[in-house]
Design a protein around this motif. Structure first.
Motif, short mmCIF file in Angstrom:
data_model
loop_
_atom_site.label_atom_id
_atom_site.label_comp_id
_atom_site.label_asym_id
_atom_site.label_seq_id
_atom_site.Cartn_x
_atom_site.Cartn_y
_atom_site.Cartn_z
N ILE A 7 -4.11 2.34 2.79
CA ILE A 7 -5.43 1.75 3.05
C ILE A 7 -6.13 2.49 4.18
CG2 ILE A 7 -6.57 -0.28 4.05
CD1 ILE A 7 -4.75 -2.02 2.35
N LEU A 8 -5.36 2.86 5.20
CA LEU A 8 -5.95 3.56 6.34
C LEU A 8 -6.27 5.01 6.03
CD1 LEU A 8 -3.79 2.09 9.24
CD2 LEU A 8 -6.20 1.66 8.79
N LYS A 9 -5.73 5.53 4.95
CA LYS A 9 -6.03 6.91 4.56
C LYS A 9 -7.18 6.96 3.57
CE LYS A 9 -3.96 11.17 2.80
NZ LYS A 9 -2.73 11.83 2.32
N ASP A 10 -7.06 6.22 2.47
CA ASP A 10 -8.12 6.18 1.45
C ASP A 10 -7.83 5.01 0.51
OD1 ASP A 10 -9.96 6.45 -0.56
OD2 ASP A 10 -9.59 8.57 -0.91
N PRO A 11 -8.59 3.92 0.61
CA PRO A 11 -8.31 2.74 -0.21
C PRO A 11 -8.52 2.98 -1.70
CG PRO A 11 -10.42 2.50 0.90
CD PRO A 11 -9.76 3.72 1.48
N ASN A 12 -9.24 4.03 -2.05
CA ASN A 12 -9.49 4.31 -3.46
C ASN A 12 -8.20 4.64 -4.22
OD1 ASN A 12 -12.58 4.35 -3.79
ND2 ASN A 12 -12.25 5.62 -1.97
N ILE A 13 -7.23 5.21 -3.53
CA ILE A 13 -6.02 5.66 -4.22
C ILE A 13 -5.05 4.53 -4.53
CG2 ILE A 13 -6.19 7.96 -3.21
CD1 ILE A 13 -4.01 7.22 -1.26
N ILE A 14 -5.27 3.34 -3.92
CA ILE A 14 -4.32 2.25 -4.14
C ILE A 14 -5.01 0.94 -4.51
CG2 ILE A 14 -2.37 3.11 -2.80
CD1 ILE A 14 -4.60 0.67 -1.12
N GLN A 15 -6.28 1.00 -4.91
CA GLN A 15 -7.00 -0.25 -5.15
C GLN A 15 -6.46 -1.04 -6.33
OE1 GLN A 15 -11.12 0.16 -6.66
NE2 GLN A 15 -10.79 2.38 -6.64
N ASP A 16 -5.70 -0.41 -7.20
CA ASP A 16 -5.13 -1.12 -8.34
C ASP A 16 -3.67 -1.48 -8.13
OD1 ASP A 16 -7.52 -0.93 -9.81
OD2 ASP A 16 -7.01 1.11 -10.44
N GLU A 17 -3.12 -1.17 -6.95
CA GLU A 17 -1.73 -1.49 -6.65
C GLU A 17 -1.53 -3.00 -6.51
OE1 GLU A 17 1.02 0.33 -6.25
OE2 GLU A 17 0.23 2.36 -6.40
N GLU A 18 -0.36 -3.45 -6.93
CA GLU A 18 -0.02 -4.87 -6.79
C GLU A 18 0.03 -5.25 -5.32
OE1 GLU A 18 3.52 -7.97 -8.22
OE2 GLU A 18 3.67 -5.82 -8.63
N ASN A 19 -0.51 -6.39 -4.98
CA ASN A 19 -0.51 -6.97 -3.63
C ASN A 19 -1.50 -6.31 -2.67
OD1 ASN A 19 1.60 -8.73 -4.37
ND2 ASN A 19 3.14 -7.19 -3.83
N VAL A 20 -2.22 -5.28 -3.09
CA VAL A 20 -3.11 -4.61 -2.15
C VAL A 20 -4.28 -5.51 -1.75
CG1 VAL A 20 -4.58 -3.49 -3.90
CG2 VAL A 20 -4.30 -2.46 -1.63
N LYS A 21 -4.78 -6.32 -2.67
CA LYS A 21 -5.89 -7.20 -2.33
C LYS A 21 -5.48 -8.24 -1.28
CE LYS A 21 -8.58 -6.78 -6.61
NZ LYS A 21 -9.19 -7.50 -7.75
N GLU A 22 -4.28 -8.76 -1.42
CA GLU A 22 -3.79 -9.75 -0.46
C GLU A 22 -3.63 -9.11 0.92
OE1 GLU A 22 0.10 -12.70 0.19
OE2 GLU A 22 -0.12 -11.50 -1.63
N LEU A 23 -3.06 -7.92 0.96
CA LEU A 23 -2.89 -7.22 2.23
C LEU A 23 -4.24 -6.89 2.86
CD1 LEU A 23 -1.26 -5.73 4.40
CD2 LEU A 23 -1.24 -3.73 2.89
N ALA A 24 -5.17 -6.38 2.07
CA ALA A 24 -6.48 -6.00 2.59
C ALA A 24 -7.22 -7.20 3.17
CB ALA A 24 -7.32 -5.35 1.49
N LEU A 25 -7.10 -8.36 2.52
CA LEU A 25 -7.75 -9.56 3.01
C LEU A 25 -7.11 -10.04 4.31
CD1 LEU A 25 -9.98 -11.60 2.45
CD2 LEU A 25 -8.32 -12.96 1.15
N ASP A 26 -5.81 -9.80 4.46
CA ASP A 26 -5.14 -10.16 5.71
C ASP A 26 -5.59 -9.24 6.84
OD1 ASP A 26 -3.00 -11.65 7.20
OD2 ASP A 26 -2.13 -9.64 7.36
N LEU A 27 -5.86 -7.98 6.52
CA LEU A 27 -6.26 -7.01 7.54
C LEU A 27 -7.72 -7.18 7.95
CD1 LEU A 27 -4.49 -3.81 6.16
CD2 LEU A 27 -3.79 -5.19 8.11
N ILE A 28 -8.60 -7.47 6.97
CA ILE A 28 -10.01 -7.74 7.27
C ILE A 28 -10.37 -9.10 6.65
CG2 ILE A 28 -12.40 -6.97 7.13
CD1 ILE A 28 -11.55 -4.16 6.83
#
Length: 219
Positions: A7-28
């Motif tokens: 996410i800190l490098k480029d969110p485009n490369i992992i936007q379809d990864e499982e659990n990424v939405k939950e983690l991103a919402l926790d971070l922002i």
């Protein structure tokens, strides 16, 4: 850890990864605005980005607002890429970050909570290594010259960001601001449960100890 680093490098490369939405919402967890003092080319296509808000003043200040969660990271990456292409970085200026506080806006309760939280907040922000002299190392309500200001815009404003267009630094700062704001909101909730006159004796710093997530905040 992989997802956070990605996410800190480029969110485009992992936007379809499982659990990424939950983690991103926790971070922002909150929508976030930021002001950058710089000149940009008139052809800069910021208006084409899907942002919550964007404005550019003639005196050279650009204002952005991004959504919370994964969409916010994706929007921030677009902003960074566009600034790197069209912006003129001014190392003598700075960045102000605004964290949404509409859900907890209560000036009296904020004023009561600040004394119990100012020490740990300022110690957290010492890691930013702010070099400026305009803003003093304090927390205020509507004082324009302090590190942190609770703004009439119903935001918690962090006024000590060093100038950068780099996505990873912008993302790290925004994550840090969001986590400090979340911790302060929790302190407000605790404070609201106390009888009047009892809040001075509450050691909120101990209650909320170690809850700020350190994600390379010394950048």
């Amino acid at each position: 850890m992989y997802l956070k680093e990605a996410i800190l490098k480029d969110p485009n490369i992992i936007q379809d990864e499982e659990n990424v939405k939950e983690l991103a919402l926790d971070l922002i967890p909150y929508s976030t605005g930021f002001e950058i003092e710089c000149l940009v080319s008139e052809t800069a296509p910021f208006q084409n980005l899907e942002l919550m808000d964007y404005s550019y003043s003639s005196d050279g200040e650009i204002r952005f607002r991004i959504q919370n969660g994964l969409k916010g990271f994706l929007q921030l990456k677009q902003i960074s890429d566009t600034l790197l292409e069209y912006g003129n970085l001014n190392p003598n200026s700075g960045i102000h970050y605004h964290i949404d506080f509409t859900d907890k806006w209560d000036v009296d309760l904020i004023r009561r909570t600040i004394p119990s939280c100012s020490s740990w907040i300022l110690e957290e922000l010492d890691t930013w290594e702010y070099k400026g002299t305009y803003n003093s190392r304090e927390i205020s309500i509507n004082n324009y010259s302090t590190w942190v200001k609770f703004n009439n815009l119903h935001t918690m404003e962090f006024r000590l960001g060093n100038m950068t267009f780099d996505y990873d630094i912008l993302a790290t700062r925004i994550i840090h601001c969001n986590d400090i704001a979340r911790r302060f909101k929790k302190a407000m909730s605790l404070m609201s449960c106390l009888p009047d006159g009892r809040y001075e004796s509450l050691n909120i710093n101990n209650i909320l100890k170690n809850r700020v997530r350190h994600v390379g905040f010394a950048l």
